[in-house]
Design an enzyme around this catalytic site. Structure first.
Site, PDB file in Angstrom:
ATOM      1  N   ASP A   1       0.240 -10.994  -1.513  1.00  0.00           N
ATOM      2  CA  ASP A   1      -0.755 -10.795  -1.265  1.00  0.00           C
ATOM      3  C   ASP A   1      -2.241 -10.845  -1.562  1.00  0.00           C
ATOM      4  OD1 ASP A   1      -0.582  -8.360  -0.394  1.00  0.00           O
ATOM      5  OD2 ASP A   1      -0.012  -8.077   1.276  1.00  0.00           O
TER       6      ASP A   1
ATOM      7  N   SER B   1       0.185   1.785  -0.250  1.00  0.00           N
ATOM      8  CA  SER B   1       0.861   0.478   0.705  1.00  0.00           C
ATOM      9  C   SER B   1       1.971   0.066  -0.325  1.00  0.00           C
ATOM     10  CB  SER B   1       0.189  -0.968   1.373  1.00  0.00           C
ATOM     11  OG  SER B   1      -0.769  -1.270   0.218  1.00  0.00           O
TER      12      SER B   1
ATOM     13  N   HIS C   1      -1.253  -6.605  -2.470  1.00  0.00           N
ATOM     14  CA  HIS C   1      -0.228  -6.191  -3.677  1.00  0.00           C
ATOM     15  C   HIS C   1       0.363  -7.248  -4.643  1.00  0.00           C
ATOM     16  CE1 HIS C   1      -1.170  -4.478   0.969  1.00  0.00           C
ATOM     17  NE2 HIS C   1      -0.438  -3.295   0.092  1.00  0.00           N
TER      18      HIS C   1
END
Length: 306
Positions: free
Chosen positions: A261, A25, A264
């Site tokens: 967050d 991600s 990340h």
């Protein structure tokens, strides 16, 4: 996987014809939007710094590989296999194997099967096998990101605590990352020594950026506002997923935050990491040192503008 092609900065400045990105991600540009998964961020406030809003990137704006755009497009001839050998490939894997597997015994048995040292060896060996397969498929210019300071992400700090560590991080996870990186570096060195024509690069400098920021290195942060908020996310986070709560406002000055967050980084940290990482891969993408220097100047300008 993400595939990108880059336009040249100026006539005659050419480096690679295409760029293949294998990652998690941290590198996702929206692929997960089309998958049946809860790890999906096609909603506000993700992408708040893009005009069109959320793109599927797990941050407020650009991720690390977005900053590799200054690489130039090589308009060369030759067969498909030959061209694949001229492309750049980067891989950034392993974060989830530790954060969301080994250190999550409530979901996975890995920590009951292996010691952390054994798990690092097993994981690095499997990684090596995949790199060999990539080479057989035609890849030659391959950059491999080391595992970062996973014990310093807000999720790890909140879940495991810091136990009074000087770094303010969950050091058990950082120690696991170090063990894995040692094995990964050894595997890459072996591949470089045994595969003809291969140009492997171990990208360790980018993985160290988070700790560099935590130590407040003024040289590294030159030209950017100081990243002052180290452990708190910029957005309001869902406790279950660690992702931003949909449609809730984010912090007003995102340039001050390291994390977007619970997992990340923000675009601000991504820009720093990308600049360090590009310095590592420059020898395998630039046809001459002058081209590499001009590319770095343009990359630096892009970072300054972020």
């Amino acid at each position: 996987m993400v595939v990108a092609g880059f336009s040249s900065f100026a006539a005659g400045e050419k480096a690679v014809p295409c760029y293949f990105i294998f990652g998690d991600s941290l590198a996702d540009n929206g692929n997960n939007n089309w998958l049946q998964t809860v790890a999906k961020v096609d909603y506000s406030p993700y992408g708040v710094d893009f005009r069109r809003g959320a793109t599927g990137r797990f941050t407020n704006g650009r991720n690390i590989v977005d900053f590799f755009g200054p690489l130039a497009l090589l308009l060369g001839a030759g067969g498909a296999y030959t061209r694949l050998g001229q492309c750049l490939y980067t891989l950034g894997l392993g974060n989830n194997d530790f954060l969301n597997n080994y250190f999550r015994p409530e979901f996975y048995p890995s920590s009951r099967i292996y010691t952390v040292e054994q798990f690092a060896v097993v994981l690095a060996n499997r990684y090596k096998e995949q790199l060999q397969r990539l080479y057989v498929a035609g890849a030659r210019k391959i950059g491999v990101f080391a595992l970062g300071q996973i014990g310093c992400v807000p999720f790890a700090i909140r879940r495991y605590g810091t136990n009074g560590s000087a770094s303010g991080c969950a050091e058990a996870l950082n120690d696991a990352a170090v063990l894995f990186n040692v094995q990964l570096k050894s595997a890459i060195d072996q591949l470089q020594a045994t595969l003809p024509g291969a140009q492997f690069v171990y990208i360790g400098s980018g993985s160290d950026m988070l700790m560099t920021v935590r130590r407040k290195d003024p040289t590294t942060l030159s030209g950017l506002k100081a990243l002052e908020v180290l452990d708190s996310p910029c957005c309001t986070v869902e406790a279950e997923s660690g992702q931003c709560v949909p449609d809730q406002p984010s912090c007003p000055d995102r340039s001050r935050y390291v994390f977007w967050d619970w997992f990340h980084p923000t675009e601000a940290l991504n820009s720093l990491t990308a600049a360090a990482a590009f310095e590592a891969v420059r020898p395998i993408v630039a046809h001459s040192s002058s081209v590499g220097e001009r590319s770095m100047i343009r990359l630096a300008a892009a970072v300054q503008a972020s």
